[in-house]
Design a protein around this motif. Structure first.
Motif, PDB file in Angstrom:
ATOM      1  N   ILE A  25      13.763 -18.511  26.949  1.00  0.00           N
ATOM      2  CA  ILE A  25      13.338 -19.913  27.089  1.00  0.00           C
ATOM      3  C   ILE A  25      13.836 -20.485  28.405  1.00  0.00           C
ATOM      4  O   ILE A  25      15.041 -20.523  28.664  1.00  0.00           O
ATOM      5  CB  ILE A  25      13.835 -20.777  25.902  1.00  0.00           C
ATOM      6  CG1 ILE A  25      13.252 -20.231  24.593  1.00  0.00           C
ATOM      7  CG2 ILE A  25      13.429 -22.234  26.112  1.00  0.00           C
ATOM      8  CD1 ILE A  25      13.560 -21.052  23.366  1.00  0.00           C
ATOM      9  N   ASP A  26      12.878 -20.899  29.252  1.00  0.00           N
ATOM     10  CA  ASP A  26      13.223 -21.604  30.480  1.00  0.00           C
ATOM     11  C   ASP A  26      13.419 -23.074  30.102  1.00  0.00           C
ATOM     12  O   ASP A  26      12.460 -23.817  29.956  1.00  0.00           O
ATOM     13  CB  ASP A  26      12.100 -21.442  31.513  1.00  0.00           C
ATOM     14  CG  ASP A  26      12.335 -22.306  32.751  1.00  0.00           C
ATOM     15  OD1 ASP A  26      13.441 -22.882  32.889  1.00  0.00           O
ATOM     16  OD2 ASP A  26      11.414 -22.403  33.590  1.00  0.00           O
ATOM     17  N   GLY A  27      14.685 -23.426  29.935  1.00  0.00           N
ATOM     18  CA  GLY A  27      15.008 -24.800  29.542  1.00  0.00           C
ATOM     19  C   GLY A  27      15.811 -25.487  30.621  1.00  0.00           C
ATOM     20  O   GLY A  27      16.762 -26.218  30.331  1.00  0.00           O
TER      21      GLY A  27
ATOM     22  N   ALA B 277      19.344 -22.770  31.678  1.00  0.00           N
ATOM     23  CA  ALA B 277      19.514 -24.233  31.697  1.00  0.00           C
ATOM     24  C   ALA B 277      20.187 -24.622  33.006  1.00  0.00           C
ATOM     25  O   ALA B 277      20.829 -23.796  33.658  1.00  0.00           O
ATOM     26  CB  ALA B 277      20.375 -24.686  30.521  1.00  0.00           C
ATOM     27  N   ASP B 278      20.005 -25.880  33.376  1.00  0.00           N
ATOM     28  CA  ASP B 278      20.652 -26.382  34.588  1.00  0.00           C
ATOM     29  C   ASP B 278      21.599 -27.526  34.245  1.00  0.00           C
ATOM     30  O   ASP B 278      21.163 -28.582  33.797  1.00  0.00           O
ATOM     31  CB  ASP B 278      19.603 -26.897  35.587  1.00  0.00           C
ATOM     32  CG  ASP B 278      19.118 -25.813  36.527  1.00  0.00           C
ATOM     33  OD1 ASP B 278      19.886 -24.863  36.774  1.00  0.00           O
ATOM     34  OD2 ASP B 278      17.984 -25.928  37.017  1.00  0.00           O
ATOM     35  N   ALA B 279      22.895 -27.287  34.490  1.00  0.00           N
ATOM     36  CA  ALA B 279      23.834 -28.400  34.332  1.00  0.00           C
ATOM     37  C   ALA B 279      23.648 -29.397  35.472  1.00  0.00           C
ATOM     38  O   ALA B 279      23.976 -30.568  35.334  1.00  0.00           O
ATOM     39  CB  ALA B 279      25.267 -27.881  34.293  1.00  0.00           C
ATOM     40  N   HIS B 280      23.076 -28.945  36.614  1.00  0.00           N
ATOM     41  CA  HIS B 280      22.875 -29.880  37.724  1.00  0.00           C
ATOM     42  C   HIS B 280      21.630 -30.739  37.554  1.00  0.00           C
ATOM     43  O   HIS B 280      21.311 -31.540  38.417  1.00  0.00           O
ATOM     44  CB  HIS B 280      22.900 -29.179  39.090  1.00  0.00           C
ATOM     45  CG  HIS B 280      21.894 -28.075  39.278  1.00  0.00           C
ATOM     46  ND1 HIS B 280      22.226 -26.889  39.891  1.00  0.00           N
ATOM     47  CD2 HIS B 280      20.594 -27.964  38.969  1.00  0.00           C
ATOM     48  CE1 HIS B 280      21.145 -26.106  39.946  1.00  0.00           C
ATOM     49  NE2 HIS B 280      20.158 -26.743  39.389  1.00  0.00           N
ATOM     50  N   LYS B 281      20.935 -30.565  36.440  1.00  0.00           N
ATOM     51  CA  LYS B 281      19.819 -31.482  36.150  1.00  0.00           C
ATOM     52  C   LYS B 281      20.289 -32.460  35.075  1.00  0.00           C
ATOM     53  O   LYS B 281      21.043 -33.359  35.362  1.00  0.00           O
ATOM     54  CB  LYS B 281      18.579 -30.699  35.747  1.00  0.00           C
ATOM     55  CG  LYS B 281      17.936 -29.998  36.936  1.00  0.00           C
ATOM     56  CD  LYS B 281      16.661 -29.263  36.553  1.00  0.00           C
ATOM     57  CE  LYS B 281      16.040 -28.591  37.756  1.00  0.00           C
ATOM     58  NZ  LYS B 281      15.091 -27.543  37.348  1.00  0.00           N
ATOM     59  N   GLY B 282      19.861 -32.249  33.836  1.00  0.00           N
ATOM     60  CA  GLY B 282      20.109 -33.243  32.794  1.00  0.00           C
ATOM     61  C   GLY B 282      21.563 -33.510  32.449  1.00  0.00           C
ATOM     62  O   GLY B 282      21.878 -34.479  31.768  1.00  0.00           O
TER      63      GLY B 282
ATOM     64  N   ALA C 120       3.825 -22.138  33.301  1.00  0.00           N
ATOM     65  CA  ALA C 120       5.232 -21.759  33.510  1.00  0.00           C
ATOM     66  C   ALA C 120       5.674 -22.193  34.906  1.00  0.00           C
ATOM     67  O   ALA C 120       4.861 -22.302  35.827  1.00  0.00           O
ATOM     68  CB  ALA C 120       5.392 -20.251  33.354  1.00  0.00           C
ATOM     69  N   HIS C 121       6.965 -22.429  35.051  1.00  0.00           N
ATOM     70  CA  HIS C 121       7.540 -22.851  36.336  1.00  0.00           C
ATOM     71  C   HIS C 121       7.397 -21.717  37.363  1.00  0.00           C
ATOM     72  O   HIS C 121       7.516 -20.542  37.006  1.00  0.00           O
ATOM     73  CB  HIS C 121       9.023 -23.177  36.113  1.00  0.00           C
ATOM     74  CG  HIS C 121       9.662 -23.874  37.257  1.00  0.00           C
ATOM     75  ND1 HIS C 121      10.266 -23.202  38.292  1.00  0.00           N
ATOM     76  CD2 HIS C 121       9.788 -25.199  37.543  1.00  0.00           C
ATOM     77  CE1 HIS C 121      10.753 -24.088  39.152  1.00  0.00           C
ATOM     78  NE2 HIS C 121      10.473 -25.301  38.726  1.00  0.00           N
ATOM     79  N   PRO C 122       7.148 -22.064  38.632  1.00  0.00           N
ATOM     80  CA  PRO C 122       6.998 -21.017  39.661  1.00  0.00           C
ATOM     81  C   PRO C 122       8.170 -20.031  39.702  1.00  0.00           C
ATOM     82  O   PRO C 122       7.983 -18.842  40.032  1.00  0.00           O
ATOM     83  CB  PRO C 122       6.937 -21.806  40.976  1.00  0.00           C
ATOM     84  CG  PRO C 122       6.540 -23.195  40.592  1.00  0.00           C
ATOM     85  CD  PRO C 122       6.954 -23.412  39.175  1.00  0.00           C
TER      86      PRO C 122
ATOM     87  N   GLY D 214      21.450 -21.613  39.788  1.00  0.00           N
ATOM     88  CA  GLY D 214      20.453 -22.504  39.183  1.00  0.00           C
ATOM     89  C   GLY D 214      19.617 -21.731  38.184  1.00  0.00           C
ATOM     90  O   GLY D 214      19.839 -20.535  37.949  1.00  0.00           O
ATOM     91  N   SER D 215      18.643 -22.416  37.609  1.00  0.00           N
ATOM     92  CA  SER D 215      17.834 -21.789  36.565  1.00  0.00           C
ATOM     93  C   SER D 215      16.969 -20.648  37.086  1.00  0.00           C
ATOM     94  O   SER D 215      16.636 -19.736  36.332  1.00  0.00           O
ATOM     95  CB  SER D 215      16.941 -22.826  35.882  1.00  0.00           C
ATOM     96  OG  SER D 215      17.649 -23.436  34.848  1.00  0.00           O
ATOM     97  N   SER D 216      16.590 -20.697  38.359  1.00  0.00           N
ATOM     98  CA  SER D 216      15.797 -19.580  38.900  1.00  0.00           C
ATOM     99  C   SER D 216      16.603 -18.293  38.725  1.00  0.00           C
ATOM    100  O   SER D 216      16.096 -17.269  38.256  1.00  0.00           O
ATOM    101  CB  SER D 216      15.519 -19.775  40.395  1.00  0.00           C
ATOM    102  OG  SER D 216      14.927 -21.008  40.634  1.00  0.00           O
ATOM    103  N   ASN D 217      17.856 -18.382  39.107  1.00  0.00           N
ATOM    104  CA  ASN D 217      18.759 -17.256  39.003  1.00  0.00           C
ATOM    105  C   ASN D 217      19.036 -16.887  37.548  1.00  0.00           C
ATOM    106  O   ASN D 217      19.133 -15.710  37.185  1.00  0.00           O
ATOM    107  CB  ASN D 217      20.079 -17.657  39.666  1.00  0.00           C
ATOM    108  CG  ASN D 217      20.573 -16.601  40.599  1.00  0.00           C
ATOM    109  OD1 ASN D 217      20.426 -15.423  40.300  1.00  0.00           O
ATOM    110  ND2 ASN D 217      21.143 -17.015  41.706  1.00  0.00           N
TER     111      ASN D 217
END
Ligand SMILES: *Cc1c(COP(=O)(O)O)cnc(C)c1O
Length: 438
Positions: free
Chosen positions: A269-271, A298-303, A195-197, A152-155
């Motif tokens: 960029i955290d997108g 980026a997260d393919a499992h989101k948008g 910013a995201h946690p 995921g994006s955290s990683n």
């Protein structure tokens, strides 16, 4: 060597098991689950959650038949799964699972590829290579940008900023891979106060100190106040956000990146959710200047609505990414087992892993560039519609709906709580009213 005269009961059972029948059984439950998704409770009811008790107990002492196991999961498991892949789930910023991705995932489970190296799985490495080109093209990133799939994006952020850290230190002739951070030159980290946690977590994990960030003030929507950006330099890691968690707000990417590029800072960029806006003609103004950054998450499992877990790390400098991840030479794996082709394990901290790009490839193939853009437009249109209906009903809408999220508020906090959470199973669960026996 297995003694041919003696075959243990477990092996005997496995040997006689019809895998085809088992897969068909599991696929039957999967098909039934997917077909009923729009009629199921969005969140499992208390009675269903109580069924989870069946899955526990003491360590099983004896083998169990696969059919029985699949029956338990197809029963209690399916009954308690959250219907996040259906059309009525609006929790968090979670995507669903498009048919092509879901079905590809089922097939990929049967393949059970180890995606670490080309020699271990040509298909898994080739698909990731193809996705690398497709994703950079869809997002309009520089030619040659490196990509890898992660959980995921955290990683993704963790990996990208590790590459940033090492590349910045290398500018001072400091080899972080060899010497660690002991006595390393100072790096500055600048990010928006909203910013995201996961950004703070990643910074603290890689030794850049989640608590020593220079935070740039943000507006009420969570986007960075560009005029409050401090002076940057070539030892600065600047982290921007494309799509804030609660409001969907984007930092002003182009002007901020232009300033940061002149200073020689590394821009990440955290997108996680927002990068896909780049695929839409109507929304891509939000990501204008994206290509000026050095790395992206980026997260393919989101948008993109790929199945879990499908995060993406992208890095302009392929060499910096591979070096930070230890490269093939530190892996201890015989180079002669490799080929000149892509080895996924060079790009992330994982070695053995699933072939996530099977699902990513299937989703991109199924939507095409146009479809990905239309999906973002549709999500945006739905958010605008919801905000309008809630405003008509007396809610205060807390931000302009520029992307696919917004905050809504009803009179005061306790009334908001009552109105939005009263009837959801999630509330019942949080209240502890679903006593689950283990
Ligand atoms: C979801 C999200 C993350 C974390 O992504 P995971 O895939 O859950 O690890 C990071 N940043 C933003 C802006 C997000 O929306």
């Amino acid at each position: 060597m297995i003694n041919k005269k003696y075959v243990s009961p477990v092996l005997e059972t496995l040997r006689n098991y019809s895998l085809r029948a088992g897969i068909e059984k599991a696929a039957g439950y999967a098909a039934e689950y997917a077909a009923e998704i729009e009629d199921r409770p969005v969140y499992p009811r208390c009675e269903a959650l109580a069924e989870l008790g069946q899955l526990g107990g003491n360590v099983p002492e004896h083998p169990e038949l696969t059919d029985k196991i699949i029956d338990i999961l197809g029963g209690a498991g399916s009954d308690t799964a959250v219907s996040s892949t259906g059309g009525r789930y609006f929790g968090f910023v979670m995507g669903g699972s498009l048919p092509a991705g879901m079905c590809a995932g089922i097939l990929s489970s049967a393949w059970d590829q180890n995606a670490a190296k080309y020699a271990m799985s040509p298909v898994a490495n080739e698909l990731e290579d193809i996705c690398e080109k497709w994703v950079s093209d869809i997002l309009g990133l520089p030619d040659g940008t490196a990509m890898a799939t992660v959980g995921g994006s955290s990683n993704a952020t963790l990996i990208a900023i590790t590459a940033a850290r090492d590349a910045l230190l290398a500018r001072k002739n400091y080899d972080a891979g060899r010497n660690g951070l002991f006595g390393a030159p100072e790096i500055r980290v600048v990010t928006g106060a909203a910013a995201h946690p996961s950004v703070y977590r990643a910074l603290s994990v890689i030794g850049l100190g989640g608590g020593r960030i220079e935070e740039v003030p943000c507006g009420p929507d969570g986007s960075m106040q560009a005029d409050a950006l401090p002076e940057l330099d070539d030892m600065t890691l600047l982290i921007l956000q494309a799509g804030a968690l609660h409001t969907g707000a984007f930092d002003e990417i182009r002007p901020i990146c232009e300033k940061a590029c002149r200073a020689g800072a590394w821009i990440h960029i955290d997108g996680a959710i927002g990068l896909w806006a780049a695929a839409s003609e109507n929304l891509k103004h939000l990501t204008d200047g994206l290509e000026l950054a050095d790395s992206w998450a980026a997260d393919a499992h989101k948008g993109l609505n790929a199945p879990y877990d499908n995060g993406i790390v992208l890095c302009r400098d392929r060499g910096a990414l591979k070096k930070a991840m230890g490269g093939a030479d530190l892996s201890g794996i015989d180079a002669s087992a490799g080929t000149s082709r892509r080895d996924n394990m060079d790009y992330t901290f994982e070695m053995s892993r699933r072939a996530r790009s099977v699902e990513l490839w299937a989703v991109i193939k199924s939507l095409g560039r146009g479809g990905i853009g239309q999906m973002q437009d549709e999500l945006h249109a739905k958010a605008v519609y919801f905000a309008r209906r809630l405003a008509d009903a007396g809610f205060e809408i807390m931000n302009d709906v520029t992307f696919i999220q917004f905050g809504a508020h009803w009179k005061d906090d306790s009334a908001t709580e009552k109105n939005t959470q009263r009837r959801t199973g999630f509330r019942r669960l949080l209240d502890g009213r679903c006593g689950i026996q283990r």
